[in-house]
Design an enzyme around this catalytic site. Structure first.
Site, PDB file in Angstrom:
ATOM      1  N   CYS A 212      56.573  57.847  33.510  1.00 20.78           N
ATOM      2  CA  CYS A 212      56.333  56.461  33.893  1.00 20.78           C
ATOM      3  C   CYS A 212      55.615  55.683  32.800  1.00 20.78           C
ATOM      4  O   CYS A 212      55.173  54.575  33.003  1.00 20.78           O
ATOM      5  CB  CYS A 212      55.541  56.396  35.191  1.00 20.78           C
ATOM      6  SG  CYS A 212      53.922  57.155  35.080  1.00 20.78           S
TER       7      CYS A 212
ATOM      8  N   LYS B 163      79.636  54.819   0.605  1.00 22.48           N
ATOM      9  CA  LYS B 163      80.702  54.156  -0.149  1.00 22.48           C
ATOM     10  C   LYS B 163      81.578  55.189  -0.836  1.00 22.48           C
ATOM     11  O   LYS B 163      82.813  55.116  -0.776  1.00 22.48           O
ATOM     12  CB  LYS B 163      80.057  53.220  -1.179  1.00 22.48           C
ATOM     13  CG  LYS B 163      80.998  52.214  -1.775  1.00 22.48           C
ATOM     14  CD  LYS B 163      80.273  51.346  -2.808  1.00 22.48           C
ATOM     15  CE  LYS B 163      79.336  50.330  -2.176  1.00 22.48           C
ATOM     16  NZ  LYS B 163      78.494  49.652  -3.166  1.00 22.48           N
TER      17      LYS B 163
ATOM     18  N   GLY C 171      52.543  60.500  32.220  1.00 22.00           N
ATOM     19  CA  GLY C 171      52.002  59.203  31.816  1.00 22.00           C
ATOM     20  C   GLY C 171      51.905  59.236  30.303  1.00 22.00           C
ATOM     21  O   GLY C 171      50.864  59.562  29.735  1.00 22.00           O
TER      22      GLY C 171
ATOM     23  N   MET D 153      70.460  48.542  -6.027  1.00 26.06           N
ATOM     24  CA  MET D 153      70.928  47.796  -7.187  1.00 26.06           C
ATOM     25  C   MET D 153      72.289  47.163  -6.938  1.00 26.06           C
ATOM     26  O   MET D 153      73.163  47.772  -6.344  1.00 26.06           O
ATOM     27  CB  MET D 153      71.031  48.718  -8.388  1.00 26.06           C
ATOM     28  CG  MET D 153      71.150  47.932  -9.668  1.00 26.06           C
ATOM     29  SD  MET D 153      71.577  48.963 -11.049  1.00 26.06           S
ATOM     30  CE  MET D 153      73.341  49.061 -10.841  1.00 26.06           C
TER      31      MET D 153
ATOM     32  N   ASN E 112      51.806  57.046  27.981  1.00 24.16           N
ATOM     33  CA  ASN E 112      50.892  56.167  27.228  1.00 24.16           C
ATOM     34  C   ASN E 112      49.557  56.866  27.024  1.00 24.16           C
ATOM     35  O   ASN E 112      49.092  57.036  25.904  1.00 24.16           O
ATOM     36  CB  ASN E 112      50.658  54.841  27.966  1.00 24.16           C
ATOM     37  CG  ASN E 112      51.940  54.040  28.121  1.00 24.16           C
ATOM     38  OD1 ASN E 112      52.923  54.301  27.443  1.00 24.16           O
ATOM     39  ND2 ASN E 112      51.917  53.091  29.033  1.00 24.16           N
ATOM     40  N   ASP E 113      48.936  57.276  28.138  1.00 25.47           N
ATOM     41  CA  ASP E 113      47.654  57.969  28.009  1.00 25.47           C
ATOM     42  C   ASP E 113      47.818  59.325  27.341  1.00 25.47           C
ATOM     43  O   ASP E 113      46.954  59.765  26.585  1.00 25.47           O
ATOM     44  CB  ASP E 113      46.994  58.137  29.383  1.00 25.47           C
ATOM     45  CG  ASP E 113      46.092  56.940  29.706  1.00 25.47           C
ATOM     46  OD1 ASP E 113      45.704  56.230  28.757  1.00 25.47           O
ATOM     47  OD2 ASP E 113      45.786  56.721  30.892  1.00 25.47           O
TER      48      ASP E 113
ATOM     49  N   ARG F 293      78.414  51.308  -9.191  1.00 22.43           N
ATOM     50  CA  ARG F 293      78.077  50.828  -7.846  1.00 22.43           C
ATOM     51  C   ARG F 293      77.124  51.789  -7.151  1.00 22.43           C
ATOM     52  O   ARG F 293      77.376  52.985  -7.087  1.00 22.43           O
ATOM     53  CB  ARG F 293      79.348  50.702  -7.007  1.00 22.43           C
ATOM     54  CG  ARG F 293      80.525  50.189  -7.775  1.00 22.43           C
ATOM     55  CD  ARG F 293      81.835  50.327  -7.045  1.00 22.43           C
ATOM     56  NE  ARG F 293      81.912  49.567  -5.809  1.00 22.43           N
ATOM     57  CZ  ARG F 293      82.957  49.618  -4.993  1.00 22.43           C
ATOM     58  NH1 ARG F 293      83.981  50.424  -5.245  1.00 22.43           N
ATOM     59  NH2 ARG F 293      82.972  48.892  -3.887  1.00 22.43           N
TER      60      ARG F 293
ATOM     61  N   ARG G 258      50.570  54.898  42.869  1.00 25.11           N
ATOM     62  CA  ARG G 258      49.471  55.572  42.201  1.00 25.11           C
ATOM     63  C   ARG G 258      48.151  55.086  42.774  1.00 25.11           C
ATOM     64  O   ARG G 258      47.928  53.873  42.897  1.00 25.11           O
ATOM     65  CB  ARG G 258      49.511  55.293  40.705  1.00 25.11           C
ATOM     66  CG  ARG G 258      48.392  56.005  39.950  1.00 25.11           C
ATOM     67  CD  ARG G 258      48.481  55.778  38.475  1.00 25.11           C
ATOM     68  NE  ARG G 258      48.117  54.409  38.111  1.00 25.11           N
ATOM     69  CZ  ARG G 258      48.190  53.943  36.878  1.00 25.11           C
ATOM     70  NH1 ARG G 258      48.634  54.701  35.895  1.00 25.11           N
ATOM     71  NH2 ARG G 258      47.828  52.701  36.608  1.00 25.11           N
TER      72      ARG G 258
ATOM     73  N   SER H 221      54.496  63.250  37.097  1.00 29.56           N
ATOM     74  CA  SER H 221      55.003  62.080  36.399  1.00 29.56           C
ATOM     75  C   SER H 221      54.233  61.991  35.087  1.00 29.56           C
ATOM     76  O   SER H 221      53.006  61.873  35.085  1.00 29.56           O
ATOM     77  CB  SER H 221      54.783  60.829  37.244  1.00 29.56           C
ATOM     78  OG  SER H 221      55.227  59.704  36.539  1.00 29.56           O
TER      79      SER H 221
ATOM     80  N   GLY I  76      68.666  45.832  -1.023  1.00 28.85           N
ATOM     81  CA  GLY I  76      67.560  46.236  -1.887  1.00 28.85           C
ATOM     82  C   GLY I  76      68.001  47.208  -2.951  1.00 28.85           C
ATOM     83  O   GLY I  76      67.344  47.386  -3.967  1.00 28.85           O
TER      84      GLY I  76
ATOM     85  N   ARG J  76      84.469  50.728   5.410  1.00 29.48           N
ATOM     86  CA  ARG J  76      83.474  51.434   6.220  1.00 29.48           C
ATOM     87  C   ARG J  76      83.598  50.937   7.653  1.00 29.48           C
ATOM     88  O   ARG J  76      84.221  49.896   7.909  1.00 29.48           O
ATOM     89  CB  ARG J  76      82.058  51.201   5.700  1.00 29.48           C
ATOM     90  CG  ARG J  76      81.676  49.765   5.793  1.00 29.48           C
ATOM     91  CD  ARG J  76      80.354  49.461   5.124  1.00 29.48           C
ATOM     92  NE  ARG J  76      80.332  48.020   4.899  1.00 29.48           N
ATOM     93  CZ  ARG J  76      79.439  47.388   4.195  1.00 29.48           C
ATOM     94  NH1 ARG J  76      78.456  48.042   3.614  1.00 29.48           N
ATOM     95  NH2 ARG J  76      79.505  46.089   4.054  1.00 29.48           N
TER      96      ARG J  76
ATOM     97  N   TYR K 288      63.820  61.867  36.256  1.00 23.70           N
ATOM     98  CA  TYR K 288      63.940  60.409  36.183  1.00 23.70           C
ATOM     99  C   TYR K 288      63.058  59.825  35.094  1.00 23.70           C
ATOM    100  O   TYR K 288      62.112  60.459  34.637  1.00 23.70           O
ATOM    101  CB  TYR K 288      63.613  59.752  37.538  1.00 23.70           C
ATOM    102  CG  TYR K 288      62.155  59.828  37.952  1.00 23.70           C
ATOM    103  CD1 TYR K 288      61.232  58.881  37.501  1.00 23.70           C
ATOM    104  CD2 TYR K 288      61.705  60.831  38.811  1.00 23.70           C
ATOM    105  CE1 TYR K 288      59.901  58.948  37.882  1.00 23.70           C
ATOM    106  CE2 TYR K 288      60.374  60.903  39.202  1.00 23.70           C
ATOM    107  CZ  TYR K 288      59.475  59.960  38.723  1.00 23.70           C
ATOM    108  OH  TYR K 288      58.154  60.026  39.091  1.00 23.70           O
TER     109      TYR K 288
ATOM    110  N   HIS L 286      75.495  37.275   2.826  1.00 25.97           N
ATOM    111  CA  HIS L 286      74.283  38.085   3.021  1.00 25.97           C
ATOM    112  C   HIS L 286      73.558  37.696   4.300  1.00 25.97           C
ATOM    113  O   HIS L 286      73.198  38.535   5.117  1.00 25.97           O
ATOM    114  CB  HIS L 286      73.360  37.904   1.805  1.00 25.97           C
ATOM    115  CG  HIS L 286      72.064  38.651   1.907  1.00 25.97           C
ATOM    116  ND1 HIS L 286      70.922  38.095   2.454  1.00 25.97           N
ATOM    117  CD2 HIS L 286      71.741  39.913   1.583  1.00 25.97           C
ATOM    118  CE1 HIS L 286      69.955  38.986   2.431  1.00 25.97           C
ATOM    119  NE2 HIS L 286      70.413  40.104   1.907  1.00 25.97           N
TER     120      HIS L 286
ATOM    121  N   ARG M 252      51.284  50.457  40.335  1.00 21.75           N
ATOM    122  CA  ARG M 252      49.845  50.493  40.034  1.00 21.75           C
ATOM    123  C   ARG M 252      49.136  49.673  41.102  1.00 21.75           C
ATOM    124  O   ARG M 252      49.587  48.578  41.445  1.00 21.75           O
ATOM    125  CB  ARG M 252      49.554  49.860  38.677  1.00 21.75           C
ATOM    126  CG  ARG M 252      50.258  50.498  37.516  1.00 21.75           C
ATOM    127  CD  ARG M 252      49.950  49.679  36.252  1.00 21.75           C
ATOM    128  NE  ARG M 252      50.818  50.031  35.168  1.00 21.75           N
ATOM    129  CZ  ARG M 252      52.032  49.509  34.978  1.00 21.75           C
ATOM    130  NH1 ARG M 252      52.506  48.603  35.815  1.00 21.75           N
ATOM    131  NH2 ARG M 252      52.756  49.886  33.961  1.00 21.75           N
TER     132      ARG M 252
END
Ligand code: ADP
Ligand code: MG
Ligand code: MG
Length: 908
Positions: free
Chosen positions: A859, A27, A793, A107, A795-796, A96, A639, A791, A105, A340, A879, A456, A584
């Site tokens: 992947c 602001k 992996g 003031m 996640n693992d 302000r 795989r 590739s 949240g 803004r 990729y 709001h 898979r």
């Protein structure tokens, strides 16, 4: 200014510019920018975020702050020729909050600081308007009492309502002076009884307490929740803006308003705004009286309206984007109080970006920085089926798009509780306040009966991507009774309503939902999607097409799909997948084929094992033929089996019970059951995720991988024979050591050679591996000796790098970790750049040192996460592969990533 005592903490609006949001907050930086542009901004100054950080760290203001505020205040007083709180002709200011990014949240602004029992009379005399002066004073005590002294807002609201009732008037503007004086007295009384202290009469004390209260508001619960959700660091702090007051509550020639330079809901060109005569500050968005449009303002005050229009155009040209603004007209003079870059819906983001290209305001490259994958994902949401028309029970304002069928709840707590129980909820409130934030997060949609498109509810719902209909005034929401009424219709908590945030319509019951035009475009192409669309929807689809095509032309990463079946692969291909990055094979062993795996596990001789495998082979081959047909001409990575074998066997406990029950009742257990139980027990693992799976199966259970490889090679040969162009790749999971890969490769190469020879075709099938264990990443230079592609992996790799078992930690630990800031977002959602990311970078570099042409992909689920896509681009991968529905998002983000890395254009 005392340079020796340290940093400068206070800056006049005339001293800064828009680039200084870190120091001045958003602001403050934009107020400075507007001042610099010569726009009519009331003068003032900004206390920097640095002062706030000091205060938050030490609990006291920096020593030099007091005198710097004094100096700035004196400059302000000299400019305006009035003194703060002067008894004759007082200068009043607003205080302000303003962090770097705007944040619910924080003031609330306090207006009219500087008024007291004496200066209120001076103000009345100077303005020749007693009503105005006492109205301003009661507002100050109300706002100060609430935000600085922590008095409950309802106490003031109830008193105001009572005053209106006594005076028999409907709105605050009709209250006579005497009633306002009485209100000041009763507000003062409320402050004393509730906070144990008098409302401070000393103007400077008001100012200092208000500044401190802004600092303190950085750490309110609401602010913290918001920062966590939006991933805003907790240590930025907020700036405080002190701004000379201008008055919109000086009668009918005054007023206050908010406006957008384009429609933030649809993106349609043309200014859009709300104006409220004889009002101050947030009155216009609080829904206390009905607002007027900018056209109405043009009728009322053509000069001020023309000036406003000129300034809005200037701001948009200057910021080169949709701006939102706050303004006040004081007795015919226009004042700018804020601007803004405006928030907008996803649809508006795409349309505005495309329009700004057409208007030659921005380039295509820049347009791509104005839209995000998250927004594209929102546009893919389904909508109500126009083919099943329904009559709305009422229509409010279309505040945030999306079609939501939800269970009605009337407060935040109920929304959270019902959502946790799995319900899709619709939060219904007269109007929302920051207290409703958690409920809005939990809800699928928000419905309010008061407030405009800039209320709001509307602003927050748009920001969060929740559907919202606001200001549906015919709805009477009775939260205490837990019902809402529209005419004769009574809707109780738990009943179902449907809302359309794109049209503002509200429907009783559940309406059927259909795909969005953007989803249709992505699935079926532009021509089909455009059929029968109205102008707005068609413009949106064209805008998405234009930006997505530019992203496709700009990106270096290709985008593949994680697809296990031919249908999924074909779907992904329609969505723009350039290959399958992960097929898979686990699911191919379930259902009726499970018995074949059982037989394989139970086989006690080589012949029995071969027989079981021989039955699986043609089934597998057919799976792969279908997949390679769907992906003809595109790389397709299959795989080899990864899951632990016991996942295909009956449950150990169930089996044990069955055997035990039969034996206990005197019978003898089915021999097959007994043998199975033995096998299951032998194979039982206490931590299967780290047990017998992936490449380890190949080395321990002979024949299984060989069968899969043979099925793949034969499928490829069959496709070639049929005139296709199969481009299959074989991927070995869970490799930790190059030795494992060497061993399986020898076998794989031999099988492929044999199949090729027998079929009389040449088979070129690259063989690569997943990099999903830290050891694989650490020894990637060695692994690349035997791998033609990697590739990741992720996640693992995230599980094994953090030592997290995902299913266990997400529910049990992550809430606490997120709350305490161990990470700002789950490392399973967005790649952990510092840890897992470091392994990815290291392995990519090491692999390519050994084998310069090594293809690198990812992947894990991160392949479709916008932030992670940017990381993979930076890390030099070739990729990303993700779920089909995330492919458009990945395409867009990959294009954005390429431009972010090289804003001049795509990298070669
Ligand atoms: P928010 O961040 O919640 O919008 P603002 O600081 O912008 O808070 O102020 C709240 C309201 O008060 C806005 O409508 C704003 O235009 C108005 N306002 C702020 N400062 C002044 C001022 N000096 N004179 C008149 N109105 C003001
Ligand atoms: Mg506010
Ligand atoms: Mg504002």
């Amino acid at each position: 200014m005392n340079a020796a005592s340290g940093a400068r903490l206070v800056f006049d609006f005339a001293d800064g510019d828009r680039t200084q949001a870190d120091l001045l907050g958003g602001k403050g930086a934009n107020l400075a920018e507007m001042t610099r542009l010569g726009l009519p901004v009331p003068p003032g100054f900004t206390v920097s975020t640095e002062a706030c950080r000091h205060y938050l760290a030490r609990g006291t203001e920096p020593a030099e702050l007091r005198e710097q505020v004094t100096a700035a205040l004196r400059r302000l007083e000299d400019t305006l020729g009035r003194r703060l709180g002067d008894v004759e002709d007082p200068l009043l200011v607003s205080v302000r909050s303003g962090a770097k990014v705007s944040m619910p949240g924080m003031m609330d602004t306090i207006l009219n600081v500087g008024l007291n029992d004496h200066s209120v009379k001076g103000l009345a005399a100077a303005a020749r308007d007693e009503r105005f002066a006492w109205d301003s004073y009661r507002r100050l005590i109300q706002m100060f009492g609430r935000t600085v002294l922590g008095v409950r807002a309802e106490l003031f609201d109830d008193e105001l309502a009572a005053a209106k009732a006594r005076a028999a008037v409907a709105t605050d503007v009709e209250l006579p002076v005497a009633a306002l004086r009485e209100l000041v007295e009763s507000f003062n009384q409320i402050v004393v009884t509730q906070s144990g202290r008098e409302f401070p009469q000393d103007p400077r004390e008001q100012l200092d307490l208000a500044i401190r209260a802004v600092f303190d508001s950085w750490n309110t619960e609401r602010a913290r929740i918001y920062r966590r959700r939006e991933r805003i660091p907790h240590d930025l702090g907020t700036a405080v803006n002190v701004c000379a007051m201008v008055f919109g509550n000086l009668g009918q020639t005054s007023g206050t308003g908010v406006a957008f330079t384009r429609d933030p809901a649809t993106g349609r060109p043309g200014v859009y705004g709300d104006y409220l005569p004889n009002a101050q500050g947030e009155d216009v968005v609080a829904g206390i009286r009905n607002t007027e449009s900018l056209d109405d303002l043009a009728g009322r005050d053509p000069r001020a309206h023309a000036e406003l229009t000129r300034i809005m155009r200037l701001l948009e040209t200057h910021y080169r984007d949709l701006c939102d603004i706050e303004f006040t007209i004081e007795r015919g003079t226009l004042w700018m109080l804020q601007t803004r870059i405006g928030q907008r819906t996803a649809a508006a983001a795409f349309r505005i970006a495309a329009h700004l290209i057409d208007e030659e305001v921005i380039t295509l490259d820049e347009a791509l920085t104005r839209v995000t994958g998250h927004q594209l994902a929102q546009l893919m949401f389904p909508q109500f089926d126009a083919g099943t028309p329904a009559t709305p029970i009422t229509t409010g304002m279309a505040a945030s798009p999306g079609a939501v069928v939800g269970e009605v709840v009337f407060d935040s707590a109920a929304a959270v509780a019902r959502a946790a129980a799995g319900a899709q909820v619709l939060l219904c409130r007269r109007e929302t306040s920051p207290d409703d934030l958690e409920g809005m997060i939990a809800a699928a949609g928000v419905l309010t009966s008061r407030g405009g498109k800039t209320s709001h509810a509307a602003v927050v719902a748009r920001g969060m991507g929740r559907a919202c209909v606001c200001g549906a005034e015919e709805i009477d929401i009775d939260a205490p009774e837990r019902v809402l009424r529209v005419g004769d219709l009574v809707v109780a908590e738990g009943d179902i309503l449907s809302i359309d945030g794109t049209t503002g319509e509200v429907f009783a019951g559940a309406r059927p939902v259909v795909p969005s035009p953007v989803a249709t475009y992505l699935e079926q192409g532009l021509d089909i999607a455009l059929k029968g669309l109205d102008a707005d929807a068609a413009d949106l689809v064209r805008s998405v097409d234009r930006l997505l095509r530019h992203a496709d032309g700009s990106r270096r990463l290709t985008v593949r799909a994680n697809a296990d079946t031919a249908e999924d692969a074909a779907h992904a291909r329609r969505l723009g997948a350039q290959g399958v990055g992960l097929c898979r094979t686990e699911h191919m062993f379930l259902g009726e084929r499970r018995v074949l795996i059982e037989r394989l596990v139970l086989a006690d001789s080589a012949e029995a094992r071969s027989a079981a495998l021989a039955e699986l082979l043609p089934l597998q081959r057919a799976d792969f033929v279908a997949l390679l047909t769907a992906m003809d001409g595109l790389p397709t990575t299959i795989r080899l089996l990864d899951a632990p074998l016991h996942e295909f066997l009956p449950d150990r406990t169930e089996l044990a019970i069955r055997v035990a029950v039969t034996e206990a009742t005197g019978g003898s257990a089915d021999p097959q059951d007994a043998r199975l139980l033995g096998a299951v027990q032998r194979r039982h693992e206490s931590n299967p995720m780290l047990g017998l799976r992936g490449v380890r199966l190949a080395l321990v259970v002979p024949g299984l991988f060989a069968m899969q490889v043979r099925a793949i090679a034969e499928a490829a040969a069959a496709r070639i024979a049929a005139g296709g162009r199969p481009r299959v790749e074989i991927m070995v999971p869970l490799v930790a050591s190059v030795m494992e890969l060497h061993l399986v490769r020898d076998e794989i190469d031999a099988i492929i050679a044999e199949v090729a020879e027998r079929a009389g075709v040449s088979l070129r099938i690259p063989i690569g591996t997943m990099i999903e264990l830290p050891r694989a990443a650490l020894t990637a230079d060695r692994i690349a000796e035997a791998a033609e592609f990697f590739s990741f992996g992720t996640n693992d790799l995230t599980q094994t790098t953090w030592g997290f078992s995902r299913d266990d930690v997400e529910a049990a630990i992550f809430v606490a970790y997120l709350a305490q800031g161990v990470f700002a977002v789950s490392p399973f959602e967005s790649l952990d750049r510092e840890g897992v990311g470091a392994l990815v970078r290291m392995a990519a570099a090491a692999g390519r040192r050994t084998r310069p042409g090594l293809t690198l992909g990812v992947c894990g689920e991160h392949g479709g996460d916008p932030e992670s896509v940017h990381f993979f681009h930076e890390a030099g991968l070739d990729y990303v592969s993700c779920s089909p529905y995330r492919i458009p998002v990945a395409r867009l983000e990959a294009g954005r990533a390429a431009l972010a890395a090289d804003p001049g254009g795509a990298t070669a």
